[in-house]
Design an enzyme around this catalytic site. Structure first.
Site, PDB file in Angstrom:
ATOM      1  N   HIS A  44       0.849  -1.195   0.000  1.00 12.64           N
ATOM      2  CA  HIS A  44       0.000   0.000   0.000  1.00 12.64           C
ATOM      3  C   HIS A  44       0.884   1.244   0.000  1.00 12.64           C
ATOM      4  O   HIS A  44       2.099   1.151   0.172  1.00 12.64           O
ATOM      5  CB  HIS A  44      -0.938   0.013   1.214  1.00 12.64           C
ATOM      6  CG  HIS A  44      -0.247  -0.170   2.529  1.00 12.64           C
ATOM      7  ND1 HIS A  44       0.593   0.770   3.067  1.00 12.64           N
ATOM      8  CD2 HIS A  44      -0.252  -1.198   3.411  1.00 12.64           C
ATOM      9  CE1 HIS A  44       1.045   0.344   4.217  1.00 12.64           C
ATOM     10  NE2 HIS A  44       0.572  -0.870   4.457  1.00 12.64           N
TER      11      HIS A  44
HETATM   12  P1  TYD Z   1      -1.381  -2.830   8.007  1.00 17.93           P
HETATM   13  O1  TYD Z   1      -1.069  -1.390   7.884  1.00 17.93           O
HETATM   14  O2  TYD Z   1      -2.229  -3.454   6.945  1.00 17.93           O
HETATM   15  O3  TYD Z   1      -0.026  -3.663   8.151  1.00 17.93           O
HETATM   16  P2  TYD Z   1       1.126  -3.851   7.051  1.00 17.93           P
HETATM   17  O4  TYD Z   1       1.231  -2.590   6.298  1.00 17.93           O
HETATM   18  O5  TYD Z   1       2.346  -4.170   7.839  1.00 17.93           O
HETATM   19  O6  TYD Z   1       0.777  -5.032   6.211  1.00 17.93           O
HETATM   20  O7  TYD Z   1      -2.049  -3.064   9.443  1.00 17.93           O
HETATM   21  C1  TYD Z   1      -2.531  -4.312   9.874  1.00 17.93           C
HETATM   22  C2  TYD Z   1      -3.706  -4.083  10.786  1.00 17.93           C
HETATM   23  O8  TYD Z   1      -3.329  -3.347  11.938  1.00 17.93           O
HETATM   24  C3  TYD Z   1      -4.822  -3.297  10.113  1.00 17.93           C
HETATM   25  O9  TYD Z   1      -6.059  -3.887  10.478  1.00 17.93           O
HETATM   26  C4  TYD Z   1      -4.735  -1.927  10.712  1.00 17.93           C
HETATM   27  C5  TYD Z   1      -4.121  -2.165  12.068  1.00 17.93           C
HETATM   28  N1  TYD Z   1      -3.241  -1.065  12.507  1.00 17.93           N
HETATM   29  C6  TYD Z   1      -3.652  -0.220  13.521  1.00 17.93           C
HETATM   30  O10 TYD Z   1      -4.760  -0.350  14.077  1.00 17.93           O
HETATM   31  N2  TYD Z   1      -2.801   0.771  13.937  1.00 17.93           N
HETATM   32  C7  TYD Z   1      -1.595   0.958  13.358  1.00 17.93           C
HETATM   33  O11 TYD Z   1      -0.843   1.879  13.748  1.00 17.93           O
HETATM   34  C8  TYD Z   1      -1.195   0.097  12.274  1.00 17.93           C
HETATM   35  C9  TYD Z   1       0.120   0.275  11.566  1.00 17.93           C
HETATM   36  C10 TYD Z   1      -2.051  -0.898  11.882  1.00 17.93           C
END
Ligand code: TYD
Length: 133
Positions: A52
């Protein structure tokens, strides 16, 4: 923002007989105020994180333990940054598509972020990302 705005930052390190110490300060080693920290750990072999871009959020990524690759893409070029040192940080500006992969066993990724969590700040569709670049 494009890949020219990405920066690998050598953080200070104090090495002595008792072990090593590194640190990071906002607005000094990283160009933003830290609003949030999160960390990624226990990643099963072969898993890919990220996939993303953020509209506003800037990040600073450190491999506190182990190693992993951060693949950055600005819609025109793609570059792989292999992080494997606790004193090396990767500054990722807003608007860069990113993916994290090749996590070693027991690796620990620390991410310092410039904004509070906001799910509306994410762009999950690469084709859409390319159009707004
Ligand atoms: P995501 O950003 O999709 O992780 P990555 O980019 O590492 O694959 O986040 C995974 C899950 O965690 C998503 O449901 C959102 C949640 N999240 C939060 O609630 N707070 C945060 O600060 C982050 C980074 C993620």
């Amino acid at each position: 923002m494009d890949l020219n705005d990405v920066k690998l930052v050598n953080l200070p390190k104090f090495l002595d007989d008792r072990g090593n110490l590194s640190f990071v300060e906002q607005l000094k080693h990283i160009p933003f105020e830290i609003k949030r920290s999160y960390w990624i750990y226990d990643v099963p072999g072969g898993q890919i994180r990220g996939g993303h871009a953020y509209l506003k959020n800037e990040e600073f990524i450190v491999a506190l333990s182990g190693s992993f690759d951060v693949i950055l893409d600005d819609g025109k070029q793609r570059q792989v940054f292999s992080l494997n040192r606790s004193y090396l940080g990767l500054y990722v500006p807003k608007g860069i598509w990113r993916q994290m992969q090749n996590f070693s066993t027991n690796s620990l990724a620390l991410v310092l972020a410039s904004t509070l969590f906001d799910k509306n700040d994410y762009i999950h569709d690469y084709e859409k990302y390319k159009i707004i670049q």
